[in-house]
Design a protein around this motif. Structure first.
Motif, PDB file in Angstrom:
ATOM      1  N   ALA A   1      -1.555  12.326  -8.902  1.00 46.57           N
ATOM      2  CA  ALA A   1      -1.967  13.039  -7.687  1.00 46.57           C
ATOM      3  C   ALA A   1      -1.041  12.689  -6.523  1.00 46.57           C
ATOM      4  CB  ALA A   1      -3.417  12.690  -7.343  1.00 46.57           C
ATOM      5  N   CYS A   2      -0.600  11.435  -6.472  1.00 45.50           N
ATOM      6  CA  CYS A   2       0.334  11.002  -5.440  1.00 45.50           C
ATOM      7  C   CYS A   2       1.547  10.391  -6.125  1.00 45.50           C
ATOM      8  CB  CYS A   2      -0.326   9.986  -4.502  1.00 45.50           C
ATOM      9  SG  CYS A   2       0.782   9.363  -3.208  1.00 45.50           S
ATOM     10  N   ARG A   3       2.732  10.858  -5.791  1.00 44.89           N
ATOM     11  CA  ARG A   3       3.953  10.421  -6.455  1.00 44.89           C
ATOM     12  C   ARG A   3       4.829   9.537  -5.577  1.00 44.89           C
ATOM     13  NH1 ARG A   3       5.116  13.347 -11.127  1.00 44.89           N
ATOM     14  NH2 ARG A   3       3.599  14.992 -11.577  1.00 44.89           N
ATOM     15  N   ALA A   4       4.235   8.910  -4.595  1.00 41.52           N
ATOM     16  CA  ALA A   4       5.001   8.057  -3.702  1.00 41.52           C
ATOM     17  C   ALA A   4       5.495   6.809  -4.438  1.00 41.52           C
ATOM     18  CB  ALA A   4       4.141   7.633  -2.506  1.00 41.52           C
TER      19      ALA A   4
ATOM     20  N   GLY B   1       4.864   2.019  -7.706  1.00 36.57           N
ATOM     21  CA  GLY B   1       4.377   3.385  -7.781  1.00 36.57           C
ATOM     22  C   GLY B   1       2.934   3.471  -7.337  1.00 36.57           C
ATOM     23  N   CYS B   2       2.529   4.583  -6.746  1.00 35.53           N
ATOM     24  CA  CYS B   2       1.165   4.746  -6.260  1.00 35.53           C
ATOM     25  C   CYS B   2       0.180   4.737  -7.430  1.00 35.53           C
ATOM     26  CB  CYS B   2       1.028   6.049  -5.473  1.00 35.53           C
ATOM     27  SG  CYS B   2      -0.642   6.297  -4.799  1.00 35.53           S
ATOM     28  N   SER B   3      -0.948   4.030  -7.247  1.00 28.37           N
ATOM     29  CA  SER B   3      -1.963   3.948  -8.302  1.00 28.37           C
ATOM     30  C   SER B   3      -2.686   5.278  -8.500  1.00 28.37           C
ATOM     31  CB  SER B   3      -2.980   2.844  -7.977  1.00 28.37           C
ATOM     32  OG  SER B   3      -3.594   3.094  -6.726  1.00 28.37           O
ATOM     33  N   ASN B   4      -2.526   6.218  -7.549  1.00 27.21           N
ATOM     34  CA  ASN B   4      -3.151   7.537  -7.674  1.00 27.21           C
ATOM     35  C   ASN B   4      -2.265   8.538  -8.403  1.00 27.21           C
ATOM     36  OD1 ASN B   4      -5.572   6.878  -6.414  1.00 27.21           O
ATOM     37  ND2 ASN B   4      -4.766   7.304  -4.367  1.00 27.21           N
TER      38      ASN B   4
ATOM     39  N   SER C   1       0.845  -1.192   0.000  1.00 25.99           N
ATOM     40  CA  SER C   1       0.000   0.000   0.000  1.00 25.99           C
ATOM     41  C   SER C   1       0.880   1.240   0.000  1.00 25.99           C
ATOM     42  CB  SER C   1      -0.906   0.006   1.239  1.00 25.99           C
ATOM     43  OG  SER C   1      -1.767  -1.115   1.239  1.00 25.99           O
ATOM     44  N   CYS C   2       0.348   2.309  -0.548  1.00 30.62           N
ATOM     45  CA  CYS C   2       1.090   3.562  -0.615  1.00 30.62           C
ATOM     46  C   CYS C   2       1.365   4.083   0.801  1.00 30.62           C
ATOM     47  CB  CYS C   2       0.302   4.588  -1.426  1.00 30.62           C
ATOM     48  SG  CYS C   2       1.091   6.217  -1.494  1.00 30.62           S
ATOM     49  N   PRO C   3       2.612   4.454   1.111  1.00 35.03           N
ATOM     50  CA  PRO C   3       2.929   4.954   2.451  1.00 35.03           C
ATOM     51  C   PRO C   3       2.351   6.341   2.742  1.00 35.03           C
ATOM     52  CG  PRO C   3       4.841   5.144   1.015  1.00 35.03           C
ATOM     53  CD  PRO C   3       3.805   4.379   0.253  1.00 35.03           C
ATOM     54  N   ILE C   4       1.846   7.019   1.693  1.00 31.05           N
ATOM     55  CA  ILE C   4       1.304   8.364   1.880  1.00 31.05           C
ATOM     56  C   ILE C   4      -0.219   8.367   1.911  1.00 31.05           C
ATOM     57  CG2 ILE C   4       1.138  10.688   0.883  1.00 31.05           C
ATOM     58  CD1 ILE C   4       3.944  10.335  -0.195  1.00 31.05           C
ATOM     59  N   CYS C   5      -0.851   7.765   0.873  1.00 33.36           N
ATOM     60  CA  CYS C   5      -2.319   7.817   0.782  1.00 33.36           C
ATOM     61  C   CYS C   5      -2.988   6.468   1.013  1.00 33.36           C
ATOM     62  CB  CYS C   5      -2.744   8.390  -0.565  1.00 33.36           C
ATOM     63  SG  CYS C   5      -2.336   7.320  -1.970  1.00 33.36           S
ATOM     64  N   SER C   6      -2.194   5.402   1.231  1.00 33.60           N
ATOM     65  CA  SER C   6      -2.685   4.042   1.523  1.00 33.60           C
ATOM     66  C   SER C   6      -3.371   3.361   0.338  1.00 33.60           C
ATOM     67  CB  SER C   6      -3.651   4.058   2.723  1.00 33.60           C
ATOM     68  OG  SER C   6      -2.987   4.535   3.879  1.00 33.60           O
TER      69      SER C   6
END
Length: 292
Positions: free
Chosen positions: A286-289, A280-283, A255-260
């Motif tokens: 919008a989210c570049r984690a 890479g984040c699926s968002n 899971s993304c460490p920023i937006c989960s």
């Protein structure tokens, strides 16, 4: 992947028997022997009336053919059972060899035939009925057909070490799925998938399994077997939910460490790490984690 040419109905029968459990082939050998033996044991002809010559000759022909088939067909069944036993042993050996390795590089050292057997066994471990088609031809390159109950999934295997699977492969499988009424499909590779492939599969009932994901699934299946717990495979590669009948292997997709949100396996196109893979984040964007 191309099919090998067939030589006749007996070889076709042997191939069908080889798809069954070995003990089923032995049971068919016994059953066919008893069946043909019953027809071969016709009483000898003592006297024939002029109007009975045709039926008498027919009986002789049936008895003669049955006397040959009572040994030939059971022999083919036994050979098919032998192929089934050897094939199952080879599949289990491939799984054991890969799961003993510490990295997914073990997938790169096998031929495409071995890779297809390995993938089939991976799905078989998860409780699917697996039919190996050999790929190519009119089936649109489908290598495996999976069944659970009345539902069917199609699988295409790509043993590509140095190339990413292009979106055209995923589109082709998706079209065959629609034509054949399959509930879902899987594209499995020892390498990786292009960003276009991942984007096309996202939100569709086509799941992409790269080399790292397949290696993780095999490792998890081995661990579950050792612990005596049943597991089921989810070949999810994106934010889309699992195909009906396939469970979610959450421990393999971080899971993304920023937006989960669920993360997606991507390939770097630029910079010092070009060609390398990362999560890479699926968002995005919008989210570049990212995660390694």
């Amino acid at each position: 992947m191309t099919r090998r040419s067939k030589q006749g109905p007996l070889e076709d029968l042997m191939d069908v028997i080889a798809l069954l459990p070995w003990w089923a082939g032995i049971a068919l050998a016994v059953a066919t022997y008893l069946g043909f033996h019953a027809f071969s044991a016709s009483p000898p002809i003592k006297s024939v009336q002029p109007g009975q010559i045709g039926s008498a000759m027919t009986g002789v022909i049936i008895s003669t053919v049955a006397s040959v088939l009572q040994f030939l067909v059971p022999l083919v069944c036994v050979l098919g059972a032998g192929l089934s036993f050897i094939g199952r042993k080879k599949r289990k050996g491939l799984v054991a060899s890969v799961t003993r390795s510490k990295t997914a590089d073990a997938l790169n050292g096998m031929s495409w035939q071995e890779f297809e057997l390995l993938v089939g066994e991976a799905f078989r471990i998860q409780g699917y009925q697996v039919t190996e088609t050999g790929g190519g031809g009119a089936d649109g390159g489908v290598d495996l057909v999976l069944r659970k109950g009345t539902e069917t999934w199609l699988v295409q295997c790509k043993q590509w070490k140095a190339f990413m699977v292009d979106v055209s492969v995923v589109r082709e499988l998706y079209g065959v799925m629609a034509a054949r009424g399959a509930v879902g499909g899987f594209v499995v590779t020892s390498g990786s998938f292009s960003n276009d492939s991942q984007a096309f599969a996202s939100g569709r009932n086509v799941k992409l399994i790269d080399g790292l994901h397949l290696f993780g699934l095999l490792q998890q299946a081995r661990t579950s077997r050792t612990a005596g717990a049943a597991t089921r495979m989810d070949a999810s590669n994106s934010t889309s939910g699992p195909v009906s009948g396939v469970s979610n292997v959450a421990s393999l997709v971080p899971s993304c460490p920023i937006c989960s949100a669920t993360m997606i396996r991507r390939t770097a196109r630029k910079g010092a790490n070009s060609g390398g893979q990362f999560w890479g984040c699926s968002n995005f964007p919008a989210c570049r984690a990212t995660r390694g």
